[in-house]
Design an enzyme around this catalytic site. Structure first.
Site, PDB file in Angstrom:
ATOM      1  N   CYS A   1       0.846  -1.192   0.000  1.00 49.61           N
ATOM      2  CA  CYS A   1       0.000   0.000   0.000  1.00 49.61           C
ATOM      3  C   CYS A   1       0.889   1.254   0.000  1.00 49.61           C
ATOM      4  O   CYS A   1       1.649   1.463  -0.934  1.00 49.61           O
ATOM      5  CB  CYS A   1      -0.958  -0.058   1.190  1.00 49.61           C
ATOM      6  SG  CYS A   1      -2.235   1.208   1.187  1.00 49.61           S
TER       7      CYS A   1
ATOM      8  N   ASP B   1      -8.776  -3.462  -7.798  1.00 49.58           N
ATOM      9  CA  ASP B   1      -8.395  -2.386  -6.882  1.00 49.58           C
ATOM     10  C   ASP B   1      -9.084  -1.099  -7.318  1.00 49.58           C
ATOM     11  O   ASP B   1      -8.740  -0.515  -8.351  1.00 49.58           O
ATOM     12  CB  ASP B   1      -6.876  -2.207  -6.907  1.00 49.58           C
ATOM     13  CG  ASP B   1      -6.362  -1.273  -5.818  1.00 49.58           C
ATOM     14  OD1 ASP B   1      -7.115  -0.374  -5.400  1.00 49.58           O
ATOM     15  OD2 ASP B   1      -5.208  -1.449  -5.391  1.00 49.58           O
TER      16      ASP B   1
ATOM     17  N   HIS C   1      -7.576  -4.076  -3.594  1.00 47.45           N
ATOM     18  CA  HIS C   1      -6.484  -3.474  -2.830  1.00 47.45           C
ATOM     19  C   HIS C   1      -6.357  -4.225  -1.498  1.00 47.45           C
ATOM     20  O   HIS C   1      -7.345  -4.598  -0.886  1.00 47.45           O
ATOM     21  CB  HIS C   1      -6.787  -2.004  -2.565  1.00 47.45           C
ATOM     22  CG  HIS C   1      -5.612  -1.234  -2.058  1.00 47.45           C
ATOM     23  ND1 HIS C   1      -4.613  -0.777  -2.881  1.00 47.45           N
ATOM     24  CD2 HIS C   1      -5.266  -0.849  -0.799  1.00 47.45           C
ATOM     25  CE1 HIS C   1      -3.706  -0.141  -2.160  1.00 47.45           C
ATOM     26  NE2 HIS C   1      -4.076  -0.172  -0.893  1.00 47.45           N
TER      27      HIS C   1
END
Length: 299
Positions: free
Chosen positions: A178, A235, A267
């Protein structure tokens, strides 16, 4: 925080190699967090039953302190038993800090033969262990953490791993998730000694600010080490078109990059403590990561 007020104590040597990532003058601040959090982050939904727990058989693992210019920085280190030297992998946290998920990743890497070091890169800006709101973390901590500070802390972590943890300075890798995936791209443009990086769903865009002046997309044509990008087709925050654009820009610039885009993966598909976890994609990505490090001189 502005860049002018935030940096009167940083020495000139700390700015070397940070061109484009800092607007001098730049200062550091005292540490808010002096130790790592215990347990998992409080700031997102957790699915405890699926969490992976890696034991310490055959490895050494625990919290450490890494000397930096303004004091000891808390970090987590896991390594194989023995003197080494072992290859080093810097492990870069999500926005949630070095919690149990990041610590377990370090232990997994140690089992694979690496010295894994995860510095608490937000320790000066705020105590994320007590925060329960994602937007508060982004607003009060992440957005106020200068990229130059992060690059310097990662350099210090790599040096510490080589001098104090049996690491081999000539076999340095980095991986992050991330926000940490974004950091991988920046660090690959920053450190000429890096052998390889693996970025897990790191954003290519974002708002440019005086202390975070360049996005991952801005630096991807300048990376100095091979980078593997692991992304999810589902995502919602990182469209596949953005991934393909970054890939094409890097390759046009002659950089060594590869990307895996996992179908139906959202994600956070590697985050085993969250509902976003997708075991097949997570395991495939982990295998690709280890192969990438081996192929590019980290292992």
């Amino acid at each position: 925080m502005d860049a002018t007020h935030d940096g009167q104590d940083l020495q000139a040597r700390d700015l070397q190699g940070l061109d484009g990532l800092v607007t001098p003058p730049f200062s550091r601040r005292g540490f808010v967090m002096t130790g790592l959090m215990t347990g998992l982050t409080l700031a997102t939904t957790r699915v405890e039953a699926q969490v992976i727990h890696t034991d310490e058989t055959g490895i050494e693992a625990g919290e450490v302190r890494i000397p930096v210019g303004d004091g000891p920085m808390p970090a987590y280190r896991a390594k194989p038993q023995g003197k080494g030297p072992f290859p080093v992998v810097l492990v870069v946290e999500e926005i949630f800090g070095v919690h149990d998920y990041i610590k377990d990743i370090c232990r997994r890497l140690a089992k694979a033969g690496y010295v894994a070091v995860a510095p608490e890169l937000f320790a000066r800006q705020g105590d994320v262990s007590k925060m329960t709101d994602v937007q508060e973390i982004v607003r009060e901590v992440v957005s106020k953490t200068p990229d130059a500070q992060v690059m310097g802390d990662l350099d210090a972590s790599a040096a510490w791993a080589a001098s104090e943890a049996g690491g081999d300075a000539g076999r340095l890798g980095i991986t992050g998730w991330c926000r940490g995936g974004r950091t991988v791209w920046l660090y690959a443009a920053h450190n000429a000694n890096l052998k390889a990086g693996v970025a897990w769903y790191g954003n290519f865009g974002g708002t440019r600010t005086p202390i975070q002046p360049r996005t991952a997309a801005d630096v991807i044509t300048e990376i100095r080490a091979p980078v593997l990008g692991l992304y999810g087709a589902a995502d919602s925050g990182i469209p596949v078109a953005d991934v393909e654009k970054a890939r094409d820009a890097a390759k046009a610039a002659g950089r060594t990059v590869e990307f895996e885009i996992y179908p139906d993966a959202p994600h956070g598909f590697h985050a085993d403590y969250r509902p976003s976890y997708r075991k097949p994609a997570a395991e495939a990505g982990w295998s690709r990561m280890l192969d990438w490090f081996k192929a590019h001189g980290v292992a």
